[in-house]
Design an enzyme around this catalytic site. Structure first.
Site, PDB file in Angstrom:
ATOM      1  N   HIS A  31      11.340   5.902   2.533  1.00 26.44           N
ATOM      2  CA  HIS A  31      12.072   5.058   3.486  1.00 26.44           C
ATOM      3  C   HIS A  31      13.096   5.988   4.115  1.00 26.44           C
ATOM      4  O   HIS A  31      13.618   6.889   3.444  1.00 26.44           O
ATOM      5  CB  HIS A  31      12.785   3.910   2.772  1.00 26.44           C
ATOM      6  CG  HIS A  31      11.850   2.876   2.216  1.00 26.44           C
ATOM      7  ND1 HIS A  31      11.366   1.837   2.972  1.00 26.44           N
ATOM      8  CD2 HIS A  31      11.298   2.744   0.987  1.00 26.44           C
ATOM      9  CE1 HIS A  31      10.553   1.096   2.225  1.00 26.44           C
ATOM     10  NE2 HIS A  31      10.488   1.619   1.013  1.00 26.44           N
ATOM     11  N   HIS A  39      -0.329  -4.455  -7.945  1.00 27.10           N
ATOM     12  CA  HIS A  39       1.123  -4.367  -8.123  1.00 27.10           C
ATOM     13  C   HIS A  39       1.478  -5.493  -9.084  1.00 27.10           C
ATOM     14  O   HIS A  39       1.583  -6.644  -8.692  1.00 27.10           O
ATOM     15  CB  HIS A  39       1.858  -4.531  -6.792  1.00 27.10           C
ATOM     16  CG  HIS A  39       3.333  -4.324  -6.920  1.00 27.10           C
ATOM     17  ND1 HIS A  39       4.010  -3.300  -6.308  1.00 27.10           N
ATOM     18  CD2 HIS A  39       4.275  -4.991  -7.638  1.00 27.10           C
ATOM     19  CE1 HIS A  39       5.296  -3.357  -6.628  1.00 27.10           C
ATOM     20  NE2 HIS A  39       5.481  -4.383  -7.437  1.00 27.10           N
ATOM     21  N   ASP A  44       3.463   7.067  -6.571  1.00 27.34           N
ATOM     22  CA  ASP A  44       4.119   5.982  -5.826  1.00 27.34           C
ATOM     23  C   ASP A  44       5.227   6.559  -4.934  1.00 27.34           C
ATOM     24  O   ASP A  44       6.258   5.922  -4.719  1.00 27.34           O
ATOM     25  CB  ASP A  44       4.687   4.895  -6.751  1.00 27.34           C
ATOM     26  CG  ASP A  44       5.066   3.624  -5.985  1.00 27.34           C
ATOM     27  OD1 ASP A  44       4.586   3.443  -4.851  1.00 27.34           O
ATOM     28  OD2 ASP A  44       5.863   2.828  -6.513  1.00 27.34           O
ATOM     29  N   ALA A  90      13.366  -0.686  -1.239  1.00 21.18           N
ATOM     30  CA  ALA A  90      12.815  -0.180  -2.499  1.00 21.18           C
ATOM     31  C   ALA A  90      11.742   0.862  -2.233  1.00 21.18           C
ATOM     32  O   ALA A  90      10.877   0.665  -1.390  1.00 21.18           O
ATOM     33  CB  ALA A  90      12.229  -1.332  -3.306  1.00 21.18           C
ATOM     34  N   HIS A  92       1.754   1.887 -11.213  1.00 21.68           N
ATOM     35  CA  HIS A  92       3.127   2.296 -11.574  1.00 21.68           C
ATOM     36  C   HIS A  92       3.674   1.530 -12.772  1.00 21.68           C
ATOM     37  O   HIS A  92       4.689   0.836 -12.683  1.00 21.68           O
ATOM     38  CB  HIS A  92       4.079   2.203 -10.372  1.00 21.68           C
ATOM     39  CG  HIS A  92       3.862   1.027  -9.443  1.00 21.68           C
ATOM     40  ND1 HIS A  92       3.826  -0.269  -9.878  1.00 21.68           N
ATOM     41  CD2 HIS A  92       3.674   0.970  -8.100  1.00 21.68           C
ATOM     42  CE1 HIS A  92       3.624  -1.066  -8.849  1.00 21.68           C
ATOM     43  NE2 HIS A  92       3.529  -0.337  -7.764  1.00 21.68           N
ATOM     44  N   HIS A 109      -1.642   7.197  -6.377  1.00 18.60           N
ATOM     45  CA  HIS A 109      -0.907   6.071  -5.753  1.00 18.60           C
ATOM     46  C   HIS A 109       0.132   6.670  -4.815  1.00 18.60           C
ATOM     47  O   HIS A 109       1.153   7.198  -5.248  1.00 18.60           O
ATOM     48  CB  HIS A 109      -0.208   5.229  -6.836  1.00 18.60           C
ATOM     49  CG  HIS A 109       0.511   4.027  -6.291  1.00 18.60           C
ATOM     50  ND1 HIS A 109       0.328   2.767  -6.795  1.00 18.60           N
ATOM     51  CD2 HIS A 109       1.417   3.895  -5.289  1.00 18.60           C
ATOM     52  CE1 HIS A 109       1.097   1.905  -6.135  1.00 18.60           C
ATOM     53  NE2 HIS A 109       1.771   2.568  -5.211  1.00 18.60           N
ATOM     54  N   ASN A 126      -0.075  -0.694   2.610  1.00 17.61           N
ATOM     55  CA  ASN A 126       1.011  -1.589   3.053  1.00 17.61           C
ATOM     56  C   ASN A 126       1.826  -1.026   4.206  1.00 17.61           C
ATOM     57  O   ASN A 126       3.052  -1.045   4.188  1.00 17.61           O
ATOM     58  CB  ASN A 126       1.935  -1.943   1.875  1.00 17.61           C
ATOM     59  CG  ASN A 126       2.684  -0.746   1.327  1.00 17.61           C
ATOM     60  OD1 ASN A 126       2.194   0.382   1.385  1.00 17.61           O
ATOM     61  ND2 ASN A 126       3.879  -0.962   0.794  1.00 17.61           N
ATOM     62  N   HIS A 145       2.116   6.444  -0.838  1.00 16.44           N
ATOM     63  CA  HIS A 145       2.428   5.805   0.448  1.00 16.44           C
ATOM     64  C   HIS A 145       2.708   6.899   1.460  1.00 16.44           C
ATOM     65  O   HIS A 145       3.650   7.681   1.281  1.00 16.44           O
ATOM     66  CB  HIS A 145       3.671   4.917   0.332  1.00 16.44           C
ATOM     67  CG  HIS A 145       3.503   3.800  -0.652  1.00 16.44           C
ATOM     68  ND1 HIS A 145       3.078   2.550  -0.290  1.00 16.44           N
ATOM     69  CD2 HIS A 145       3.680   3.755  -1.996  1.00 16.44           C
ATOM     70  CE1 HIS A 145       3.017   1.770  -1.365  1.00 16.44           C
ATOM     71  NE2 HIS A 145       3.376   2.478  -2.422  1.00 16.44           N
ATOM     72  N   LEU A 146       1.889   6.955   2.519  1.00 15.20           N
ATOM     73  CA  LEU A 146       2.105   7.992   3.531  1.00 15.20           C
ATOM     74  C   LEU A 146       2.724   7.443   4.811  1.00 15.20           C
ATOM     75  O   LEU A 146       3.065   8.212   5.705  1.00 15.20           O
ATOM     76  CB  LEU A 146       0.792   8.720   3.841  1.00 15.20           C
ATOM     77  CG  LEU A 146       0.266   9.659   2.745  1.00 15.20           C
ATOM     78  CD1 LEU A 146      -1.058  10.283   3.179  1.00 15.20           C
ATOM     79  CD2 LEU A 146       1.272  10.754   2.401  1.00 15.20           C
ATOM     80  N   LYS A 187      -6.256  -3.338  -2.917  1.00 10.52           N
ATOM     81  CA  LYS A 187      -4.911  -3.451  -3.493  1.00 10.52           C
ATOM     82  C   LYS A 187      -4.426  -4.887  -3.428  1.00 10.52           C
ATOM     83  O   LYS A 187      -4.363  -5.478  -2.353  1.00 10.52           O
ATOM     84  CB  LYS A 187      -3.949  -2.541  -2.720  1.00 10.52           C
ATOM     85  CG  LYS A 187      -2.494  -2.621  -3.175  1.00 10.52           C
ATOM     86  CD  LYS A 187      -2.254  -1.823  -4.445  1.00 10.52           C
ATOM     87  CE  LYS A 187      -0.884  -2.057  -5.065  1.00 10.52           C
ATOM     88  NZ  LYS A 187       0.161  -1.195  -4.546  1.00 10.52           N
TER      89      LYS A 187
HETATM   90  C1  NCD Z   1       6.725   0.704  -2.217  1.00  6.80           C
HETATM   91  C2  NCD Z   1       6.915   0.887  -0.715  1.00  6.80           C
HETATM   92  O1  NCD Z   1       8.033   1.141  -0.291  1.00  6.80           O
HETATM   93  O2  NCD Z   1       5.920   0.792   0.010  1.00  6.80           O
HETATM   94  N1  NCD Z   1       7.997   0.498  -2.810  1.00  6.80           N
HETATM   95  C3  NCD Z   1       8.337   0.711  -4.091  1.00  6.80           C
HETATM   96  O3  NCD Z   1       9.470   0.409  -4.459  1.00  6.80           O
HETATM   97  N2  NCD Z   1       7.499   1.246  -4.950  1.00  6.80           N
HETATM   98  C4  NCD Z   1       5.768  -0.391  -2.442  1.00  6.80           C
HETATM   99  C5  NCD Z   1       5.296  -0.496  -3.846  1.00  6.80           C
HETATM  100  O4  NCD Z   1       4.467   0.280  -4.312  1.00  6.80           O
HETATM  101  O5  NCD Z   1       5.784  -1.407  -4.518  1.00  6.80           O
HETATM  102 ZN    ZN Z   2       3.435   1.841  -4.302  1.00  2.57          ZN
END
Ligand code: NCD
Ligand code: ZN
Length: 339
Positions: free
Chosen positions: A244, A133, A240, A256, A168, A14, A42, A16-17, A96
């Site tokens: 940011h 999620h 996960d 988040a 997660h 899991h 996302n 996010h890139l 997803k």
């Molecule tokens: C994730 C994100 O920033 O894309 N944020 C997070 O708090 N985990 C999205 C997600 O997996 O909920």
């Molecule tokens: Zn995530």
């Protein structure tokens, strides 16, 4: 004598890139140490067409440079027709599902599950796993995962052959559901194994530890840690890691997401060793995921040794900066090399 260990083809199930400058900054941290990862859809706009999927995959491979890293792609689940799902099946590892508004870029997510039942039925028939999620968008932040469990249970019963990945997982109640249903599996992050709400805001508020689902109580943390340490076959590692920018985090309305990629394997080795479970790490970071998803990742041997590693205090290039989990902290294991 120096203590070393080799992990075969570690997988981050899991991840996010992001895109653009952030993608170029963060992708190498994952690609250097992992053989592959499940890429979350996302980005803005979310991945909902085959064209967007293929071009995002290309940008990811470019950002990974020389590293051997297989991006397992996902798509943002919407009201696709059967023909589209049939075509997508060959190109995605999962669809997803984001309930609308629960997290970063989830505005286009599902408003209710009923409307997605035809898609879930088709996915069940096509063997496309559902990655989910599992949070409601309701008032009590700490109970959002728990409040989602009846929906998850409904899906698990109604579609018994649908493989469901509870992403997660962060609560002991959630873990009970995974144990109770044969078709529910879960990913576990490093932060939900290690942090509680006291780390997030017991003293001062640390926005770099803020994520969805929010880190919870000691009892929840310990329950999550235990199934991970035991490499329970229903669970697998998924960081996960969700970067940011430093600016977006250190602001009045902090986003988040925890960027954990620079800390993952050293920290996992440290924790598993501390609990006398180092022999289970291979299963947790690779073998369980292979079995759950039925995948055969590229071969990559990652050598770790027990010597000090310092997590970078910050990660930046000319265009982007992001502060990692455990920034600047020492860790008793490090990645020595990759073959
Ligand atoms: C994730 C994100 O920033 O894309 N944020 C997070 O708090 N985990 C999205 C997600 O997996 O909920
Ligand atoms: Zn995530």
């Amino acid at each position: 004598m120096m203590q070393t260990m080799t992990i075969k083809s570690p997988l981050d199930m899991h991840l996010h890139l992001r895109d653009g400058d952030m993608l170029r900054l963060v992708a190498p941290y994952s690609a250097e140490e992992f053989a592959g990862g499940v890429i979350m859809p996302n980005i803005a706009p979310p991945i909902t067409t085959m064209e967007a999927l293929h071009s995002y995959r290309k940008r990811i491979l470019q950002a990974c440079g020389e590293n051997l890293f297989l991006p397992y792609m996902t798509m943002f689940l919407k009201n696709y027709d059967d023909a589209f799902l049939e075509e997508a099946a060959a190109h995605v590892i999962a669809m997803k599902l984001y309930p609308a508004g629960v997290t970063t870029n989830s505005e286009e997510g599902a408003k209710n599950i009923d409307s997605l039942e035809p898609q879930l039925k088709a996915m069940e028939a096509l063997n496309i796993p559902l990655s989910i999620h599992a949070e409601t968008h309701s008032h009590n932040l700490f109970l959002r995962e728990q409040n989602f469990l009846p929906i998850l249970e409904y899906i698990a019963k109604k579609f018994p052959n649908l493989k469901i990945i509870f992403e997660h997982i962060s609560s002991k109640e959630g873990l009970k559901l995974v144990a109770d249903y044969e078709n529910i599996y879960a990913t576990i992050t490093l932060h939900h194994m290690t942090l509680t709400v006291d780390d997030l805001m017991g003293e001062k508020m640390n926005p770099h530890l803020f994520c969805k689902p929010v880190v919870k109580t000691e009892a929840d943390r310990d329950a999550v840690l235990e199934v991970a340490l035991n490499a329970n076959p229903k669970v697998m590692f998924g960081s996960d890691s969700a970067p940011h920018s430093k600016e977006a985090k250190e602001s009045a309305l902090a986003s988040a997401g925890i960027f954990s990629a620079p800390a993952l394997l050293p920290k996992l080795a440290e924790i598993f060793e501390k609990h006398g479970k180092l022999e289970n790490l291979q299963k947790f970071v690779s073998d369980n995921a292979r079995a759950i998803y039925g995948i055969c990742p590229p071969e990559k041997l990652v050598l770790l040794d027990k010597s000090e590693y310092r997590v970078p205090a910050t990660c930046k290039n000319q265009k982007a900066e992001v502060v990692p989990l455990f920034a600047g902290e020492r860790c008793s294991w490090r990645v020595l090399g990759v073959e």
